[in-house]
Each structure stands twice: as C-alpha cells, then as structure tokens.
Design a protein around this motif. Sequence first.
Motif, short mmCIF file in Angstrom:
data_model
loop_
_atom_site.label_atom_id
_atom_site.label_comp_id
_atom_site.label_asym_id
_atom_site.label_seq_id
_atom_site.Cartn_x
_atom_site.Cartn_y
_atom_site.Cartn_z
N PRO A 379 0.82 -1.22 0.00
CA PRO A 379 0.00 0.00 0.00
C PRO A 379 0.85 1.26 0.00
CG PRO A 379 -0.02 -1.04 2.16
CD PRO A 379 0.66 -2.00 1.23
N ALA A 380 0.28 2.33 -0.57
CA ALA A 380 0.95 3.62 -0.56
C ALA A 380 1.10 4.11 0.87
CB ALA A 380 0.15 4.64 -1.38
N SER A 381 2.30 4.54 1.20
CA SER A 381 2.57 4.97 2.58
C SER A 381 3.86 5.75 2.62
CB SER A 381 2.66 3.75 3.50
OG SER A 381 3.17 4.11 4.77
N ALA A 382 3.92 6.69 3.55
CA ALA A 382 5.17 7.42 3.75
C ALA A 382 6.27 6.47 4.20
CB ALA A 382 4.97 8.52 4.79
N TRP A 383 5.87 5.38 4.85
CA TRP A 383 6.87 4.41 5.29
C TRP A 383 7.58 3.76 4.11
CZ3 TRP A 383 8.73 4.60 9.89
CH2 TRP A 383 7.94 5.04 10.96
N GLY A 384 6.86 3.67 2.98
CA GLY A 384 7.49 3.14 1.78
C GLY A 384 8.66 4.00 1.34
N TRP A 385 8.43 5.33 1.35
CA TRP A 385 9.51 6.28 1.04
C TRP A 385 10.66 6.13 2.02
CZ3 TRP A 385 10.45 9.52 -2.91
CH2 TRP A 385 9.41 9.81 -3.80
N VAL A 386 10.32 6.16 3.30
CA VAL A 386 11.34 6.12 4.34
C VAL A 386 12.14 4.81 4.26
CG1 VAL A 386 11.74 6.06 6.83
CG2 VAL A 386 10.06 7.65 5.87
N GLY A 387 11.42 3.70 4.12
CA GLY A 387 12.08 2.41 4.10
C GLY A 387 13.01 2.26 2.91
N LEU A 388 12.53 2.58 1.70
CA LEU A 388 13.36 2.43 0.51
C LEU A 388 14.52 3.43 0.50
CD1 LEU A 388 10.92 1.66 -2.44
CD2 LEU A 388 12.74 0.23 -1.55
N PHE A 389 14.25 4.65 0.99
CA PHE A 389 15.34 5.63 1.04
C PHE A 389 16.42 5.18 2.02
CE2 PHE A 389 17.40 9.26 3.09
CZ PHE A 389 17.93 9.90 1.99
N SER A 390 16.01 4.69 3.18
CA SER A 390 16.99 4.23 4.17
C SER A 390 17.78 3.05 3.65
CB SER A 390 16.27 3.85 5.47
OG SER A 390 15.56 4.94 6.01
N TYR A 391 17.07 2.11 3.04
CA TYR A 391 17.75 0.94 2.48
C TYR A 391 18.74 1.36 1.39
CZ TYR A 391 18.31 -2.93 -0.82
OH TYR A 391 18.84 -3.85 -1.68
N SER A 392 18.31 2.24 0.51
CA SER A 392 19.18 2.68 -0.58
C SER A 392 20.39 3.44 -0.05
CB SER A 392 18.40 3.56 -1.56
OG SER A 392 17.30 2.85 -2.10
N ALA A 393 20.15 4.31 0.93
CA ALA A 393 21.26 5.09 1.49
C ALA A 393 22.28 4.19 2.17
CB ALA A 393 20.72 6.13 2.48
N LEU A 394 21.80 3.23 2.96
CA LEU A 394 22.71 2.29 3.61
C LEU A 394 23.46 1.45 2.59
CD1 LEU A 394 20.45 1.12 6.57
CD2 LEU A 394 22.54 2.49 6.75
N SER A 395 22.78 1.09 1.51
CA SER A 395 23.42 0.29 0.47
C SER A 395 24.52 1.08 -0.22
CB SER A 395 22.39 -0.18 -0.57
OG SER A 395 21.45 -1.05 0.01
N VAL A 396 24.24 2.36 -0.50
CA VAL A 396 25.25 3.22 -1.15
C VAL A 396 26.47 3.38 -0.24
CG1 VAL A 396 25.75 5.57 -1.92
CG2 VAL A 396 23.63 4.44 -2.63
N MET A 397 26.23 3.54 1.06
CA MET A 397 27.35 3.66 1.99
C MET A 397 28.16 2.37 2.04
SD MET A 397 25.98 5.98 5.21
CE MET A 397 24.50 5.02 5.53
N GLY A 398 27.45 1.24 2.05
CA GLY A 398 28.14 -0.04 2.05
C GLY A 398 28.93 -0.24 0.78
N LEU A 399 28.36 0.19 -0.33
CA LEU A 399 29.04 0.07 -1.62
C LEU A 399 30.29 0.95 -1.65
CD1 LEU A 399 28.28 -1.64 -4.05
CD2 LEU A 399 27.19 0.37 -5.06
N TYR A 400 30.17 2.16 -1.06
CA TYR A 400 31.33 3.06 -1.02
C TYR A 400 32.43 2.47 -0.14
CZ TYR A 400 34.19 7.19 -0.28
OH TYR A 400 35.25 8.06 -0.23
N ALA A 401 32.04 1.89 0.99
CA ALA A 401 33.03 1.27 1.87
C ALA A 401 33.72 0.10 1.18
CB ALA A 401 32.37 0.80 3.16
N CYS A 402 32.92 -0.65 0.43
CA CYS A 402 33.49 -1.77 -0.34
C CYS A 402 34.45 -1.25 -1.39
CB CYS A 402 32.35 -2.55 -0.99
SG CYS A 402 32.87 -4.00 -1.90
#
Length: 412
Positions: A379-402
Amino acid sequence: MKLILYAVPFFFVLIAIELLADRWRGMRTYRLADTISSLSTGVLSTTTGLLTKGVGLVTYALALDHLALIRLPEDSGWVWLFAFVLYDFCYYWHHRLGHERNVLWAAHSVHHQSEDYNLSTALRQTSTGFIFGWVFYLPMAVLGVPLLVFVTVATLNLLYQFWVHTRHVPKLGWFEWCFVSPSNHRAHHAQNALYMDRNYGGVFIFWDRLFGTFQEEDDAEPVIFGVTTPLSSWNPLWANWQFYAQLLADARRTERWWDKVRIWFMPTGWRPADVAGKHPVNKPDLSQFKKFEVALPLPQQVYIALQFAVYVGLGSYLLNLGEHLAPQALLLGWGYMALGLFVLGAGLENRPWALRLEGVRLALNVPLVWLAPWAGLWPASAWGWVGLFSYSALSVMGLYACRARVTPLAEC
C-alpha cells in the motif's frame, strides 16, 4: 504453498545447525558464494512459482473433472496414504526422465549444479520445471485423487527431500532399503560414472530397487558433486538458462531440420553429429576436478550477503501474500527479485560491470516507490519512502566502503 512458507524458518535453523556441525567436525561443506547461489535459485524458483503454479493446478483440476475414472473421498486416510505413495511413484518417473531427456534435464539440471552438498543444495530448485512437470502427475487425476490431497502430498514429498541433502548423516541400516536417505541421495548428486543417473526416488528408494536404478554409496568411490559440464557461475538466471542456451545453439547450428526438432527430446547429452564435430563440449577430467571459485574481498562478501538477506525477506513477503496479490504486483515483485539476484550473482563473480549494474538497481528504488502501490505490491505509505530511502542510502554507503577497500573498482 503455506506449508512451504511455514517450513522456511526451520530450513534456515537447520542450515545454521549444519554450519555448527561443520565447525565441530572440522568439515567444510559450505562456501558463501555457492550457498548464496543455491539459495538464490530457490528464492527465484518460489517467486516464479507464484506466477506459474496455475499451470499445474489448472491442468490437474481439468483432468480431474474430465478424465477421472473414479472420485476418491477427500476424508479417507487410505486415500491420503494411497496418494502419498502414488505421488512418489509419479515423481520417480518425472525425476528419472528429468535426467534422461534433454529438455527435461534443462530444467532439472539446476538442482545438480552445486559442487557442494549441504542443506542449502536442497533449496536449489528450477524456475522452469512447470513447463512439462505437470504431465507426470495426470495419472493421479485420472485415478480420482482430490486436488487438495494432491497438493498436500506433493508438498510433503518436497519437504521430506530437504533433510537428505547433508554429508553429516551416515548410512542408516535398514532404513536404506525402503526410504531415500542422505547416503543414497548423495550418490544421486554425484558426477562419478559409478553413480550417474541413479536413485531417483523422492521418499521411497524401493522404486529404484524395483526398476534397476539403485546404487549404494561406495566408500571406495568418494562422491564428486556437480554436473559433468560445469556451470561455472554463481548467477541464478544463467543457472536456469544455461542448458536451454546450449540446446538452442545446437538447434540453430545443425543443418538438418529433423535434428533441430528432435534434439529437445533425445537422451540427455545427445547432439547432432554435424554440430558435435565442429563444436565439441569439453568435460573436465574428474581426477583433476577443482570446484568453481572466485576470490572475493571480505567487504564484498559481507555486502552481498546482507543484500541477499534483503531478498530473502522480499521473497518471504511475496510467498506470504502471493495468493492475494494482483498479477501485475506479482510480475513487479518477480522482476525486481530477478534483477536483484542477477546483480548479486554478477557481484559474486567479480564481473567488471557489476558495480555499475548495482548502481542501476539501487536507482530503480526511486520509481519503485510509485510503481509498487500502483501495482498493489504494497500500500501507498510514507513508510514506503522512508524504508526504501533508508535501504538505498545504507546500500550506497556499504558500496562506497566496499569500493574504498578494494582496488580496482571492478572487483567490488
């Protein structure tokens, strides 16, 4: 399907126990890349199954309605027992022909590609078996086995087969005469000539003894796991496509139209004479066998393992809600799953373009915020934005560290 969903946590608990047994006994039956590869094909298979399960169910239901000679009662214990044994008999022939005919081996070979043997291997399943698999179980419909009984015994048969994929259980005496055991199933997964194409039963081994396909595991002939033409890849999509690609290439190359057709249904390994001479398939010498391996830096291994855990969660979500999701939601979920697992496979293989493709995957999280609610994936939800943004940001940081720890960048 629900039984499989409920069993998933137990699968992972048993895998963890087997890992502890490995450590305690000084064995090494797991490798990270191989385990992720096997589990990836399993996740892809279950996700694909949400889209394709109707093929088997609809054809079975139609056969039951129009071809059944009798109608067996659903509330009889004898019917359930009969169906359980009959299903394994049908499975035996499905499994056997899956090894003996090219087009069926193209689907089933996925399960045998791992060069390790552990409980994760049990979850290494095909995504294309639905194409012909339903044919082998039509006799059950003709004999009037109710649909609910058929689906349940099929699931129980599959669940039984999980525990036999281990190297930690020795021969089990009298049990070996009647039931499929870890020992005789290890022989089934071997590429040694002694064990080739043996032990096809799912639950009962007496089918093999009856039809002459039984082979006991021999202590003098250690099992070498895998297929005679190695996959040499960690990518679940290529694992499912590899043998089809070989058959298509041979069908295209041969000059005889009859060979273009019959190659699909000939015994496994058969190739047109004009193609086999010009394009030989080299099979490795088992006396010099080495497992497929790609060296990966530890940060990359950790990054891929964590990303894979996300996809296990997504797969569980789809499996849990699959019956209630619209077709477009299932297609979107499957597409996102397939892309992600493909990218992780490329990362496990250190492909030069893997990092760029990982960037594309993460960037696609932006349109996913709109697409998922539109398709009904969630369902449409602000949590969708927050969750995907947080996941993507953490992934980018992990990718940069790698990237920071590994040079050149292609190795990440």
